[in-house]
Design a protein around this motif. Structure first.
Motif, PDB file in Angstrom:
ATOM      1  N   GLU A 147     -16.538 -31.315 -39.052  1.00 31.79           N
ATOM      2  CA  GLU A 147     -15.268 -30.773 -39.544  1.00 31.79           C
ATOM      3  C   GLU A 147     -14.082 -31.415 -38.821  1.00 31.79           C
ATOM      4  O   GLU A 147     -13.030 -31.656 -39.438  1.00 31.79           O
ATOM      5  CB  GLU A 147     -15.266 -29.253 -39.377  1.00 31.79           C
ATOM      6  CG  GLU A 147     -16.247 -28.569 -40.309  1.00 31.79           C
ATOM      7  CD  GLU A 147     -16.432 -27.084 -40.027  1.00 31.79           C
ATOM      8  OE1 GLU A 147     -16.993 -26.400 -40.882  1.00 31.79           O
ATOM      9  OE2 GLU A 147     -16.013 -26.621 -38.935  1.00 31.79           O
ATOM     10  N   ASP A 148     -14.243 -31.701 -37.538  1.00 31.06           N
ATOM     11  CA  ASP A 148     -13.179 -32.394 -36.805  1.00 31.06           C
ATOM     12  C   ASP A 148     -12.965 -33.801 -37.360  1.00 31.06           C
ATOM     13  O   ASP A 148     -11.828 -34.260 -37.494  1.00 31.06           O
ATOM     14  CB  ASP A 148     -13.519 -32.463 -35.313  1.00 31.06           C
ATOM     15  CG  ASP A 148     -13.448 -31.110 -34.632  1.00 31.06           C
ATOM     16  OD1 ASP A 148     -12.659 -30.255 -35.095  1.00 31.06           O
ATOM     17  OD2 ASP A 148     -14.189 -30.893 -33.662  1.00 31.06           O
ATOM     18  N   GLN A 150     -13.531 -34.710 -40.415  1.00 31.19           N
ATOM     19  CA  GLN A 150     -12.843 -34.530 -41.696  1.00 31.19           C
ATOM     20  C   GLN A 150     -11.333 -34.416 -41.485  1.00 31.19           C
ATOM     21  O   GLN A 150     -10.541 -35.027 -42.216  1.00 31.19           O
ATOM     22  CB  GLN A 150     -13.365 -33.279 -42.407  1.00 31.19           C
ATOM     23  CG  GLN A 150     -14.768 -33.430 -42.971  1.00 31.19           C
ATOM     24  CD  GLN A 150     -15.282 -32.141 -43.580  1.00 31.19           C
ATOM     25  OE1 GLN A 150     -15.289 -31.097 -42.939  1.00 31.19           O
ATOM     26  NE2 GLN A 150     -15.715 -32.208 -44.829  1.00 31.19           N
ATOM     27  N   THR A 151     -10.930 -33.647 -40.489  1.00 25.84           N
ATOM     28  CA  THR A 151      -9.508 -33.496 -40.183  1.00 25.84           C
ATOM     29  C   THR A 151      -8.905 -34.831 -39.742  1.00 25.84           C
ATOM     30  O   THR A 151      -7.816 -35.221 -40.181  1.00 25.84           O
ATOM     31  CB  THR A 151      -9.309 -32.448 -39.078  1.00 25.84           C
ATOM     32  OG1 THR A 151      -9.803 -31.178 -39.536  1.00 25.84           O
ATOM     33  CG2 THR A 151      -7.835 -32.309 -38.705  1.00 25.84           C
ATOM     34  N   THR A 154      -7.945 -37.496 -42.227  1.00 24.65           N
ATOM     35  CA  THR A 154      -6.667 -37.230 -42.884  1.00 24.65           C
ATOM     36  C   THR A 154      -5.505 -37.541 -41.949  1.00 24.65           C
ATOM     37  O   THR A 154      -4.497 -38.114 -42.350  1.00 24.65           O
ATOM     38  CB  THR A 154      -6.594 -35.760 -43.344  1.00 24.65           C
ATOM     39  OG1 THR A 154      -7.662 -35.507 -44.255  1.00 24.65           O
ATOM     40  CG2 THR A 154      -5.270 -35.469 -44.031  1.00 24.65           C
ATOM     41  N   ASP A 155      -5.668 -37.138 -40.674  1.00 18.11           N
ATOM     42  CA  ASP A 155      -4.628 -37.379 -39.676  1.00 18.11           C
ATOM     43  C   ASP A 155      -5.292 -37.815 -38.368  1.00 18.11           C
ATOM     44  O   ASP A 155      -5.683 -36.977 -37.552  1.00 18.11           O
ATOM     45  CB  ASP A 155      -3.796 -36.111 -39.447  1.00 18.11           C
ATOM     46  CG  ASP A 155      -2.705 -36.314 -38.397  1.00 18.11           C
ATOM     47  OD1 ASP A 155      -2.529 -37.463 -37.932  1.00 18.11           O
ATOM     48  OD2 ASP A 155      -2.035 -35.329 -38.040  1.00 18.11           O
ATOM     49  N   ASP A 158      -4.230 -36.153 -34.962  1.00 16.68           N
ATOM     50  CA  ASP A 158      -4.274 -34.701 -34.775  1.00 16.68           C
ATOM     51  C   ASP A 158      -4.849 -34.393 -33.384  1.00 16.68           C
ATOM     52  O   ASP A 158      -6.048 -34.557 -33.138  1.00 16.68           O
ATOM     53  CB  ASP A 158      -5.136 -34.059 -35.864  1.00 16.68           C
ATOM     54  CG  ASP A 158      -5.076 -32.541 -35.846  1.00 16.68           C
ATOM     55  OD1 ASP A 158      -5.387 -31.942 -34.804  1.00 16.68           O
ATOM     56  OD2 ASP A 158      -4.724 -31.953 -36.890  1.00 16.68           O
ATOM     57  N   ALA A 161      -7.723 -31.686 -33.178  1.00 18.44           N
ATOM     58  CA  ALA A 161      -9.000 -32.179 -33.695  1.00 18.44           C
ATOM     59  C   ALA A 161      -9.623 -33.181 -32.735  1.00 18.44           C
ATOM     60  O   ALA A 161     -10.843 -33.183 -32.528  1.00 18.44           O
ATOM     61  CB  ALA A 161      -8.810 -32.803 -35.075  1.00 18.44           C
TER      62      ALA A 161
END
Length: 208
Positions: A147-148, A150-151, A154-155, A158, A161
Motif C-alpha cells: 500500500e505504501d 501504491q501511494t 502516485t507521489d 510522500d 509513505a
C-alpha cells in the motif's frame, strides 16, 4: 463537497490495519498454544511427516503474497532509480492492486494460511508460532508495504509513505528472522531439517 468528506471519513477495513491484525495473530498463537499443550502420542517419524505437511501447506498458502510483495517492492526499486519507462509505469496500478489483494485476508490462500492446523506436539507448538508469524508477515507487513508503494507511485516524495515503507521493510525482515528461528526450533525438537518457510528477502532501493 459532502461526497469528498464522506470518502475521507470512510474507515479503513480492519484487515488493512496493523493493530487488529496483530491482535488476531496473537489470538491465533494462543489457540495454537492451547491445542499444542494437549497430550499427543505419536512416533518421531509420524511427527516429522506431519510437520513437513504443515510446511508444505504454509509455503503453498504464503507463496502468492511472497511473489506479490517481491514484485511491488521491485517496482518501487525501479521507480526510485528512475528506470521505469512511461509505458511500464502505466501498468503498475493494476499490478499493485493485484499484489495488494494477494496479501489480504480476503484472499483464499491467506485465509487458509491463517487456518492451518498443527499437530498437538512440542514441534507442533513451534510450527503454530511459525504459522502465526507467516500470517503477520503477509497480512500486516507485506500488505502495508504494498500500500505504501501504491501511494509512492502516485507521489514519490510522500514523506509519510516513505517512512512507513521503511518501517514495513524492517518488520518484514524481523518477522522473516522470527520465522526462521521458529522453524529451526522445530528442527531441533525433531532432530531433522524441515523445508524452510518461503518468506524471501526482498529488494530495497539503494540508499543515498
Amino acid at each position: 463537497m459532502n461526497g469528498d468528506a464522506a470518502t475521507a471519513e470512510k474507515p479503513t477495513p480492519w484487515y488493512r490495519r496493523r493493530g487488529p491484525v496483530v491482535g488476531a495473530v496473537v489470538a491465533l498463537v494462543l489457540v495454537v498454544t492451547v491445542l499444542s499443550d494437549l497430550p499427543v502420542h505419536t512416533s518421531r517419524t509420524q511427527d516429522i511427516a506431519s510437520e513437513r505437511s504443515v510446511m508444505s501447506e504454509l509455503n503453498s498458502d504464503v507463496g502468492p503474497c511472497a511473489v506479490a510483495v517481491h514484485q511491488a517492492l521491485g517496482i518501487w526499486v525501479l521507480q526510485a532509480a528512475h528506470t521505469l519507462t512511461a509505458g511500464e509505469r502505466a501498468g503498475t496500478p493494476g499490478l499493485l492492486s493485484d499484489d495488494q489483494a494477494a496479501c489480504s485476508f480476503t484472499n483464499e490462500s491467506i485465509f487458509e494460511l491463517s487456518n492451518i492446523e498443527v499437530p498437538g506436539s512440542p514441534a507442533g507448538k513451534q510450527m503454530g508460532e511459525l504459522v502465526a508469524t507467516a500470517t503477520l508477515w503477509s497480512t500486516s507487513d507485506a500488505l502495508r508495504a504494498i500500500e505504501d508503494v501504491q501511494t509512492l507511485m502516485t507521489d514519490p516524495t510522500d514523506a509519510e509513505a516513505l517512512s512507513n515503507l521503511s518501517l514495513e521493510e524492517r518488520r518484514l525482515a524481523s518477522d522473516r528472522r522470527a520465522a526462521d528461528a521458529e522453524e529451526s526450533a522445530a528442527d531441533r525438537t525433531l532432530d531433522t531439517r524441515l523445508p524452510p518457510a518461503d518468506l524471501p528477502a526482498l529488494p530495497q532501493p539503494a540508499s543515498g
